[in-house]
Design a protein around this motif. Structure first.
Motif, mmCIF file in Angstrom:
data_model
loop_
_atom_site.group_PDB
_atom_site.id
_atom_site.type_symbol
_atom_site.label_atom_id
_atom_site.label_comp_id
_atom_site.label_asym_id
_atom_site.label_seq_id
_atom_site.Cartn_x
_atom_site.Cartn_y
_atom_site.Cartn_z
ATOM 1 N N THR A 24 -12.665 5.651 -3.110
ATOM 2 C CA THR A 24 -11.924 5.760 -1.861
ATOM 3 C C THR A 24 -12.784 6.409 -0.791
ATOM 4 O O THR A 24 -13.420 7.428 -1.037
ATOM 5 C CB THR A 24 -10.638 6.605 -2.058
ATOM 6 O OG1 THR A 24 -9.864 6.013 -3.095
ATOM 7 C CG2 THR A 24 -9.822 6.667 -0.793
ATOM 8 N N ARG A 64 -11.608 1.517 -1.603
ATOM 9 C CA ARG A 64 -10.334 1.536 -0.891
ATOM 10 C C ARG A 64 -10.593 2.329 0.389
ATOM 11 O O ARG A 64 -11.150 3.420 0.353
ATOM 12 C CB ARG A 64 -9.267 2.230 -1.735
ATOM 13 C CG ARG A 64 -7.929 2.274 -1.061
ATOM 14 C CD ARG A 64 -6.902 2.964 -1.957
ATOM 15 N NE ARG A 64 -5.670 3.131 -1.253
ATOM 16 C CZ ARG A 64 -5.382 4.166 -0.460
ATOM 17 N NH1 ARG A 64 -6.250 5.140 -0.307
ATOM 18 N NH2 ARG A 64 -4.232 4.241 0.166
ATOM 19 N N ASP A 99 -9.311 4.278 3.734
ATOM 20 C CA ASP A 99 -8.169 5.004 4.265
ATOM 21 C C ASP A 99 -8.579 5.629 5.602
ATOM 22 O O ASP A 99 -9.249 6.661 5.629
ATOM 23 C CB ASP A 99 -7.743 6.079 3.260
ATOM 24 C CG ASP A 99 -6.499 6.821 3.682
ATOM 25 O OD1 ASP A 99 -5.700 6.267 4.467
ATOM 26 O OD2 ASP A 99 -6.320 7.972 3.233
ATOM 27 N N GLN A 101 -14.704 -2.281 6.043
ATOM 28 C CA GLN A 101 -14.443 -3.424 5.163
ATOM 29 C C GLN A 101 -15.646 -4.357 5.106
ATOM 30 O O GLN A 101 -15.962 -4.908 4.057
ATOM 31 C CB GLN A 101 -13.212 -4.207 5.634
ATOM 32 C CG GLN A 101 -11.909 -3.554 5.301
ATOM 33 C CD GLN A 101 -10.723 -4.330 5.859
ATOM 34 O OE1 GLN A 101 -10.863 -5.195 6.724
ATOM 35 N NE2 GLN A 101 -9.537 -4.011 5.366
ATOM 36 N N ALA A 156 -2.132 2.095 7.811
ATOM 37 C CA ALA A 156 -1.952 2.071 6.355
ATOM 38 C C ALA A 156 -1.306 0.777 5.876
ATOM 39 O O ALA A 156 -1.398 0.439 4.695
ATOM 40 C CB ALA A 156 -1.118 3.271 5.917
ATOM 41 N N ASP A 157 -0.651 0.057 6.784
ATOM 42 C CA ASP A 157 0.045 -1.182 6.425
ATOM 43 C C ASP A 157 -0.942 -2.346 6.445
ATOM 44 O O ASP A 157 -1.375 -2.799 7.503
ATOM 45 C CB ASP A 157 1.189 -1.422 7.416
ATOM 46 C CG ASP A 157 2.078 -2.586 7.013
ATOM 47 O OD1 ASP A 157 1.689 -3.377 6.127
ATOM 48 O OD2 ASP A 157 3.181 -2.694 7.595
ATOM 49 N N LYS A 158 -1.299 -2.838 5.273
ATOM 50 C CA LYS A 158 -2.311 -3.894 5.166
ATOM 51 C C LYS A 158 -1.872 -5.186 5.853
ATOM 52 O O LYS A 158 -2.685 -5.901 6.426
ATOM 53 C CB LYS A 158 -2.631 -4.169 3.695
ATOM 54 C CG LYS A 158 -3.398 -3.049 3.046
ATOM 55 C CD LYS A 158 -3.726 -3.365 1.622
ATOM 56 C CE LYS A 158 -4.448 -2.190 0.992
ATOM 57 N NZ LYS A 158 -4.820 -2.428 -0.375
ATOM 58 N N GLU A 159 -0.569 -5.495 5.805
ATOM 59 C CA GLU A 159 -0.084 -6.715 6.444
ATOM 60 C C GLU A 159 -0.226 -6.633 7.960
ATOM 61 O O GLU A 159 -0.601 -7.608 8.610
ATOM 62 C CB GLU A 159 1.372 -6.972 6.056
ATOM 63 C CG GLU A 159 1.525 -7.411 4.619
ATOM 64 C CD GLU A 159 2.974 -7.672 4.239
ATOM 65 O OE1 GLU A 159 3.827 -7.813 5.150
ATOM 66 O OE2 GLU A 159 3.249 -7.729 3.033
ATOM 67 N N ARG A 160 0.060 -5.463 8.527
ATOM 68 C CA ARG A 160 -0.101 -5.289 9.976
ATOM 69 C C ARG A 160 -1.573 -5.402 10.372
ATOM 70 O O ARG A 160 -1.899 -5.987 11.395
ATOM 71 C CB ARG A 160 0.433 -3.929 10.431
ATOM 72 C CG ARG A 160 1.920 -3.865 10.515
ATOM 73 C CD ARG A 160 2.325 -2.557 11.149
ATOM 74 N NE ARG A 160 3.761 -2.394 11.131
ATOM 75 C CZ ARG A 160 4.392 -1.417 11.715
ATOM 76 N NH1 ARG A 160 3.713 -0.477 12.356
ATOM 77 N NH2 ARG A 160 5.698 -1.329 11.673
ATOM 78 N N VAL A 161 -2.439 -4.818 9.566
ATOM 79 C CA VAL A 161 -3.870 -4.891 9.855
ATOM 80 C C VAL A 161 -4.338 -6.341 9.789
ATOM 81 O O VAL A 161 -5.060 -6.809 10.676
ATOM 82 C CB VAL A 161 -4.683 -3.997 8.879
ATOM 83 C CG1 VAL A 161 -6.172 -4.253 8.994
ATOM 84 C CG2 VAL A 161 -4.379 -2.525 9.135
ATOM 85 N N MET A 162 -3.913 -7.073 8.768
ATOM 86 C CA MET A 162 -4.328 -8.478 8.636
ATOM 87 C C MET A 162 -3.797 -9.324 9.791
ATOM 88 O O MET A 162 -4.507 -10.183 10.307
ATOM 89 C CB MET A 162 -3.858 -9.058 7.293
ATOM 90 C CG MET A 162 -4.569 -8.457 6.087
ATOM 91 S SD MET A 162 -6.358 -8.483 6.199
ATOM 92 C CE MET A 162 -6.671 -10.218 6.138
ATOM 93 N N VAL A 183 -11.612 0.426 10.475
ATOM 94 C CA VAL A 183 -11.220 -0.262 9.232
ATOM 95 C C VAL A 183 -12.073 -1.511 9.035
ATOM 96 O O VAL A 183 -12.623 -1.745 7.949
ATOM 97 C CB VAL A 183 -9.716 -0.623 9.250
ATOM 98 C CG1 VAL A 183 -9.360 -1.574 8.123
ATOM 99 C CG2 VAL A 183 -8.860 0.625 9.176
#
Length: 191
Positions: A109, A144, A146, A136, A165-171, A132
Motif C-alpha cells: 500500500t 494499492r 490510497d 497507477q 476512495a470510490d474506485k467507480e467514481r475515479v474510473m 491517483v
C-alpha cells in the motif's frame, strides 16, 4: 489545523534522490553512439535469447519502493492552475507519504496525503485524481493506492476523500475528456 499553503519552495530545497542537473551543455551528437559501432552479426553482440534469459531472473525479485521514490514521482507534477510543481507548492510532502510493503510481496500500500494550496481550492479533486493516475501509471499492479486530502486542509476534505476512495467514481472521472486533459497536463513535468 491551519493550512500553511500557498507556500512556494525553491527546487533546491526539495528532498530528492535524483542527480543535480548538469550545468554543462550536452552535446547530442557525441552522446549517441554511431549505428556502425555495433555489429549485429558479431559474436560479442548479445543475442535475443541471451537478453530474455537475464530478464527472467529479475522477474522473481520484488523491488522495494520507499516514500522518497513516490515523492520523486509526484513532486514534479504541475499544479492545474499554475506552472509550478506540486512539490514547490508543498501540496505533496515527503512526511505525508508512507509505503507499507507486504513481506510476501503479494500486495503493498502507498498512502499519500496532499495539502491543497488553499482551504477552498476548487481544483483539489483534480489534484487528487492526478496523483491517483500518476501512481497507477508508475507503480506495479501489486500496489494499492490510497490518496487523501489532509484532514482540516480543505473545507470539504471528507467529501473529497470519499470521492477519491470510490474506485467507480475515479474510473468514471477518467472517462471524462475534460478532466483527463487537466490530469494529462498535470502529469507532464513542469518546465
Amino acid at each position: 489545523m491551519q493550512n500553511a499553503n500557498p507556500t512556494i519552495l525553491s527546487l533546491s530545497d526539495l528532498p530528492t534522490r535524483k542527480p543535480a542537473p548538469s550545468t554543462r551543455p550536452r552535446n547530442l551528437l557525441t552522446s549517441i553512439p554511431p549505428s556502425y559501432s555495433t555489429d549485429p552479426f558479431s559474436p560479442l553482440t548479445p543475442s535475443l535469447s541471451d537478453l530474455s534469459d537475464s530478464d527472467s531472473e529479475d522477474d522473481s525479485i520484488v523491488e522495494t519502493i520507499d516514500p522518497q521514490e513516490i515523492y520523486d514521482l509526484v513532486a514534479t507534477m504541475c499544479d492545474p492552475e499554475h506552472p509550478i510543481t506540486l512539490g514547490q507548492l508543498a501540496v505533496v510532502n515527503l512526511e505525508h507519504i508512507s509505503v507499507n510493503e507486504d513481506p510476501n510481496g503479494l500486495t503493498s500500500t502507498v498512502s499519500l496525503e496532499f495539502t491543497p494550496t488553499i482551504t477552498h481550492c476548487h481544483l483539489a479533486t483534480v489534484i487528487g485524481l492526478g496523483l491517483v493516475v500518476r501512481l497507477q501509471q508508475a507503480l506495479p499492479p501489486r500496489f494499492r493506492i490510497d490518496v487523501k486530502c489532509r484532514e482540516g486542509t480543505h473545507t470539504t476534505d471528507k467529501q473529497l476523500n470519499k470521492q477519491l476512495a470510490d474506485k467507480e467514481r475515479v474510473m468514471s472521472a477518467l472517462e471524462n475528456d475534460t478532466l483527463m486533459g487537466l490530469v494529462g497536463k498535470m502529469i507532464e513535468t513542469c518546465k
